[in-house]
Design a protein around this motif. Structure first.
Motif, mmCIF file in Angstrom:
data_model
loop_
_atom_site.group_PDB
_atom_site.id
_atom_site.type_symbol
_atom_site.label_atom_id
_atom_site.label_comp_id
_atom_site.label_asym_id
_atom_site.label_seq_id
_atom_site.Cartn_x
_atom_site.Cartn_y
_atom_site.Cartn_z
ATOM 1 N N LEU A 101 -7.359 1.711 11.973
ATOM 2 C CA LEU A 101 -8.005 0.425 12.205
ATOM 3 C C LEU A 101 -7.511 -0.615 11.209
ATOM 4 O O LEU A 101 -7.242 -0.303 10.050
ATOM 5 C CB LEU A 101 -9.532 0.552 12.080
ATOM 6 C CG LEU A 101 -10.251 1.459 13.078
ATOM 7 C CD1 LEU A 101 -11.737 1.533 12.738
ATOM 8 C CD2 LEU A 101 -10.069 0.967 14.507
ATOM 9 N N SER A 102 -7.401 -1.840 11.684
ATOM 10 C CA SER A 102 -7.068 -2.932 10.771
ATOM 11 C C SER A 102 -8.306 -3.305 9.968
ATOM 12 O O SER A 102 -9.422 -2.881 10.285
ATOM 13 C CB SER A 102 -6.567 -4.140 11.561
ATOM 14 O OG SER A 102 -7.633 -4.716 12.306
ATOM 15 N N ASN A 384 -1.517 -10.325 2.076
ATOM 16 C CA ASN A 384 -2.020 -9.191 2.857
ATOM 17 C C ASN A 384 -1.493 -9.190 4.284
ATOM 18 O O ASN A 384 -1.641 -8.196 5.007
ATOM 19 C CB ASN A 384 -3.553 -9.210 2.882
ATOM 20 C CG ASN A 384 -4.163 -8.694 1.598
ATOM 21 O OD1 ASN A 384 -3.585 -7.844 0.926
ATOM 22 N ND2 ASN A 384 -5.316 -9.211 1.227
ATOM 23 N N LEU A 385 -0.878 -10.292 4.696
ATOM 24 C CA LEU A 385 -0.258 -10.321 6.025
ATOM 25 C C LEU A 385 1.082 -9.590 6.030
ATOM 26 O O LEU A 385 1.523 -9.120 7.072
ATOM 27 C CB LEU A 385 -0.040 -11.775 6.476
ATOM 28 C CG LEU A 385 -1.291 -12.628 6.710
ATOM 29 C CD1 LEU A 385 -0.886 -14.053 7.092
ATOM 30 C CD2 LEU A 385 -2.174 -12.028 7.790
ATOM 31 N N ILE A 386 1.726 -9.484 4.869
ATOM 32 C CA ILE A 386 3.055 -8.850 4.805
ATOM 33 C C ILE A 386 2.971 -7.362 5.125
ATOM 34 O O ILE A 386 3.734 -6.864 5.966
ATOM 35 C CB ILE A 386 3.709 -9.106 3.426
ATOM 36 C CG1 ILE A 386 3.891 -10.612 3.223
ATOM 37 C CG2 ILE A 386 5.054 -8.383 3.327
ATOM 38 C CD1 ILE A 386 4.357 -11.006 1.825
ATOM 39 N N PRO A 387 2.039 -6.586 4.527
ATOM 40 C CA PRO A 387 1.909 -5.170 4.908
ATOM 41 C C PRO A 387 1.083 -4.966 6.182
ATOM 42 O O PRO A 387 0.730 -3.847 6.514
ATOM 43 C CB PRO A 387 1.239 -4.532 3.695
ATOM 44 C CG PRO A 387 0.490 -5.640 3.040
ATOM 45 C CD PRO A 387 1.220 -6.905 3.331
ATOM 46 N N PHE A 389 -2.099 -5.750 6.877
ATOM 47 C CA PHE A 389 -3.514 -5.422 6.793
ATOM 48 C C PHE A 389 -4.283 -6.288 7.783
ATOM 49 O O PHE A 389 -5.294 -5.880 8.338
ATOM 50 C CB PHE A 389 -4.047 -5.657 5.372
ATOM 51 C CG PHE A 389 -3.430 -4.727 4.352
ATOM 52 C CD1 PHE A 389 -3.072 -3.433 4.695
ATOM 53 C CD2 PHE A 389 -3.216 -5.142 3.054
ATOM 54 C CE1 PHE A 389 -2.510 -2.573 3.774
ATOM 55 C CE2 PHE A 389 -2.657 -4.288 2.115
ATOM 56 C CZ PHE A 389 -2.302 -3.009 2.480
ATOM 57 N N TYR A 390 -3.772 -7.494 7.977
ATOM 58 C CA TYR A 390 -4.233 -8.378 9.039
ATOM 59 C C TYR A 390 -3.008 -8.842 9.815
ATOM 60 O O TYR A 390 -1.888 -8.838 9.277
ATOM 61 C CB TYR A 390 -4.973 -9.601 8.478
ATOM 62 C CG TYR A 390 -6.280 -9.285 7.794
ATOM 63 C CD1 TYR A 390 -7.449 -9.135 8.517
ATOM 64 C CD2 TYR A 390 -6.341 -9.153 6.406
ATOM 65 C CE1 TYR A 390 -8.655 -8.848 7.885
ATOM 66 C CE2 TYR A 390 -7.538 -8.870 5.764
ATOM 67 C CZ TYR A 390 -8.695 -8.716 6.514
ATOM 68 O OH TYR A 390 -9.869 -8.432 5.888
ATOM 69 N N GLU A 391 -3.214 -9.235 11.054
ATOM 70 C CA GLU A 391 -2.118 -9.742 11.880
ATOM 71 C C GLU A 391 -2.132 -11.262 11.844
ATOM 72 O O GLU A 391 -3.188 -11.894 11.991
ATOM 73 C CB GLU A 391 -2.300 -9.264 13.326
ATOM 74 C CG GLU A 391 -1.043 -9.357 14.173
ATOM 75 C CD GLU A 391 -0.099 -8.192 13.926
ATOM 76 O OE1 GLU A 391 0.605 -8.216 12.894
ATOM 77 O OE2 GLU A 391 -0.066 -7.267 14.759
ATOM 78 N N LEU A 412 7.725 0.259 7.287
ATOM 79 C CA LEU A 412 7.377 -0.979 6.578
ATOM 80 C C LEU A 412 6.734 -0.668 5.231
ATOM 81 O O LEU A 412 7.086 -1.271 4.203
ATOM 82 C CB LEU A 412 6.438 -1.820 7.441
ATOM 83 C CG LEU A 412 5.905 -3.109 6.805
ATOM 84 C CD1 LEU A 412 7.052 -4.062 6.489
ATOM 85 C CD2 LEU A 412 4.880 -3.778 7.720
ATOM 86 N N ASN A 413 5.811 0.289 5.222
ATOM 87 C CA ASN A 413 5.108 0.637 3.981
ATOM 88 C C ASN A 413 6.060 1.177 2.928
ATOM 89 O O ASN A 413 5.869 0.950 1.726
ATOM 90 C CB ASN A 413 4.012 1.664 4.265
ATOM 91 C CG ASN A 413 2.899 1.089 5.122
ATOM 92 O OD1 ASN A 413 2.688 -0.112 5.145
ATOM 93 N ND2 ASN A 413 2.187 1.954 5.832
ATOM 94 N N ASN A 414 7.096 1.908 3.362
ATOM 95 C CA ASN A 414 8.046 2.475 2.412
ATOM 96 C C ASN A 414 8.879 1.409 1.712
ATOM 97 O O ASN A 414 9.486 1.666 0.668
ATOM 98 C CB ASN A 414 8.984 3.463 3.118
ATOM 99 C CG ASN A 414 8.299 4.789 3.399
ATOM 100 O OD1 ASN A 414 7.303 5.126 2.773
ATOM 101 N ND2 ASN A 414 8.820 5.539 4.353
ATOM 102 N N LYS A 415 8.931 0.214 2.271
ATOM 103 C CA LYS A 415 9.671 -0.876 1.656
ATOM 104 C C LYS A 415 8.844 -1.612 0.600
ATOM 105 O O LYS A 415 9.376 -2.402 -0.172
ATOM 106 C CB LYS A 415 10.112 -1.885 2.731
ATOM 107 C CG LYS A 415 11.111 -1.331 3.747
ATOM 108 C CD LYS A 415 11.437 -2.360 4.806
ATOM 109 C CE LYS A 415 12.439 -1.793 5.818
ATOM 110 N NZ LYS A 415 13.768 -1.548 5.192
ATOM 111 N N LEU A 416 7.536 -1.351 0.597
ATOM 112 C CA LEU A 416 6.628 -2.140 -0.226
ATOM 113 C C LEU A 416 6.001 -1.320 -1.346
ATOM 114 O O LEU A 416 5.681 -0.143 -1.163
ATOM 115 C CB LEU A 416 5.501 -2.721 0.638
ATOM 116 C CG LEU A 416 5.924 -3.524 1.874
ATOM 117 C CD1 LEU A 416 4.707 -3.926 2.684
ATOM 118 C CD2 LEU A 416 6.732 -4.752 1.472
#
Length: 587
Positions: A101-102, A384-387, A389-391, A412-416
């Protein structure tokens, strides 16, 4: 409930099928008991009583009782196995769904409600399966079979049994009408009680510091009293049902014996003995019919509450994810570490006003970019929009030249390397917290020690018992705010990502530690992109680019010196923290 039962596996359906077989055997054995009792009654009415025949019939009765006991144990075992397995499946599915869930969806349900659904609601499903599997299957078989057995014995007795059944059905209907609406209320009140309890335990230091124990106690008492009152009402209704059933059983037994006494009194010849035997048998069969309806009534009481719980569980499981995973695993060649925000706007679900509006920012590979602005300007929301967490409501966010919506979440998460505004610690050790998560590479102790050293955490870690194996309590309650922040930063450094995101993660550090840590980070993150949110001018003044936000819009971009000259908002923030002389001389 149907959706819940669809989660049963073929093995569990096999156990249910076996349960049906054993239940049929159990009912047959239970209904054989009155037949042997009738035989004994008939033997006792004869002039030449043969003891062996009575003992044989008694032996059969004991065998039937023992066989019924064995069947009951087997069915109970199967039912418990099915119920536990289904509960395990539901808990896993609910847990996995919750993780997907977001933040918007989690906020819609609330954390307290999600905890209740994962525990209390699943417990209701487990109870209805464990108890209902036996009762729902057994009750109809027992009732129909018993009724067939007593048909033709005596219309007077049948009429008395019919009246008792009708009274029982009416009682069940009235009670369900009053009880069912309260079941949903009970679950919501449980959510509320969990929310208040969680709130008080989380903020226990503030509660004590402000002598607010009495105030918080009143809040808890109100929620607890309301839940108790509603639960008491439901329990009283069920108690009335139990007492009513006992009365109906006693009434039916008395009615059968009164009718039997009248029939025996009016009988002629040897008919009295036959009627007496039939009366004994009929009484047993009638009790079986009533028992069947009693079992069904208990299920009717439990089923609505379980149905409410199933609905609450399905509400989470059936939630459409607002953030759908993509399929891309790699960014465009040559654009590693690049982050671009194109016409990005965002507003929270259900809100009318935008938190961010028309944000355009380009962050090149290896750049250190800082966001600053007044409280509520949208800094944390933006990062928080980059990972995801929200769209983003409008616009695009590109990482390595690819829209974040197109990435596989894990890629995506592995880049951050993300460090949240609120430092989060997990129960375990220092090492398990720093080397937390899976980014495709297993960190070695040397890498963990390096990350701790860069984050300026080695001083207090070395003083802990066990050092890297030092115990971290749940939520990091045995650490100070600054220590938690430093370990959170070490966690990101240990990950060695392309892009670092620091969401106001230096606020709990003193100025000296802040400066030393940023110097070590700059050396360690050389070549990586660093995005930070901060309130201190001293923390961000050396950034390659500073982006100033005001009411969700970008009002300035540039270096510290350039913004002092060109951006009134930035200059106002700077002068609120530093003097003109300090700003001019870079102190």
């Amino acid at each position: 409930m149907v959706k819940v039962f669809k989660k049963l596996t073929s093995r569990e359906w096999g156990l249910i099928a076996l349960s049906i077989v054993f239940i049929v055997i159990q009912v047959w054995l239970d209904l054989k008991l009155p037949d042997y009792m009738s035989s004994i009654s008939a033997l006792l009415q004869t002039d030449n009583i043969v003891l062996n025949q009575i003992l044989v019939s008694g032996g059969y009765m004991i065998a039937c009782a023992l066989g019924s006991l064995v069947c009951t144990i087997v069915v109970g075992y199967f039912a418990a196995t099915v119920a536990a397995s289904l509960s395990r499946t539901l808990r896993k599915d609910l847990y996995d769904k919750t993780l997907s869930l977001s933040m918007a969806e989690i906020n819609r349900f609330s954390t307290a409600s999600l905890i209740t659904r994962t525990t209390n609601d699943i417990r209701q499903i487990q109870l209805i399966v464990a108890m209902g599997l036996q009762a729902i299957i057994k009750a109809p078989i027992l009732a129909v079979w018993a009724i067939v057995k007593i048909m033709g014995k005596s219309w007077q007795w049948s009429a008395a049994t019919g009246v008792a059944v009708l009274i029982l059905i009416a009682l069940i209907s009235i009670i369900i009408f009053f009880a069912v609406p309260r079941f949903k209320i009970v679950q919501k009140l449980t959510d509320n009680l969990n929310r208040i309890t969680r709130e008080q335990l989380t903020g226990i230091r503030v509660v004590r510091a402000y002598n607010a124990e009495e105030y918080q106690g009143k809040k808890f008492d109100e929620a607890n009293t309301e839940l108790t009152r509603t639960n008491t009402t439901v329990t009283r209704v069920m108690a009335i049902l139990g007492s009513g059933m006992t009365f109906i059983m006693s009434f039916l037994t008395l009615a059968i014996y009164i009718i039997g006494a009248i029939l025996i009194q009016n009988a002629t010849g040897g008919e009295g003995a036959v009627i007496f035997g039939n009366m004994v048998v009929f009484t047993n069969y009638a009790m079986q019919v009533i028992m069947a309806f009693m079992m069904l009534s208990m299920i009717f009481i439990m089923l609505p509450r379980a149905a409410v719980s199933a609905g609450r569980i399905n509400e989470v499981l059936d939630t459409d994810l607002s953030i759908q995973p993509g399929t891309v695993t790699e960014g465009e060649p040559g654009r590693q570490g690049e982050v671009v925000l194109q016409d990005v706007s965002f507003r929270y679900p259900g809100a009318e006003d935008y938190v961010l509006k028309d944000v355009n920012v380009t962050i090149g590979k290896g750049e250190t970019v800082a966001f600053i602005g007044a409280t509520g300007s949208g800094k944390s929301t933006l990062v928080n929009l980059i990972p995801r967490f929200y769209e983003a409501t409008e616009g695009e966010i590109l990482v390595d030249g690819v829209n974040v919506k197109d990435y596989v979440p894990e890629a995506l998460n592995n880049k951050l390397g993300y460090v949240s505004q609120r430092a989060v610690m997990f129960s375990g050790t220092v090492e398990s917290n720093v080397a937390y998560g899976d980014n495709g590479a297993q960190p070695d102790p040397a890498q963990v020690e390096k990350a701790i050293r860069v984050a300026q955490a080695q001083e207090f870690v070395n003083k802990m018992e066990g050092q890297l194996e030092g115990h971290i309590a749940q939520g990091g309650t045995n650490l100070s705010g600054g220590q938690k922040q430093r370990l959170s930063i070490a966690r990101a450094v240990c990950r060695d990502p392309e892009i670092y995101i620091f969401d106001d993660t230096f606020s709990a550090l003193d100025y000296k530690t802040d400066k030393v840590l940023r110097a070590a980070l700059k050396e360690e993150t050389d070549g990586a992109t660093v995005i930070m949110v901060a309130q201190r001018i001293g923390t961000i003044r050396d950034a390659d680019k500073i982006i100033v936000l005001d009411q969700g819009r970008v009002v300035g971009q540039g270096t510290h010196e350039a913004l002092l000259a060109s951006c009134d908002v930035y200059r106002e923030i700077a002068l609120s923290q530093l003097s003109e002389e300090e700003l001019l001389h870079g102190k």
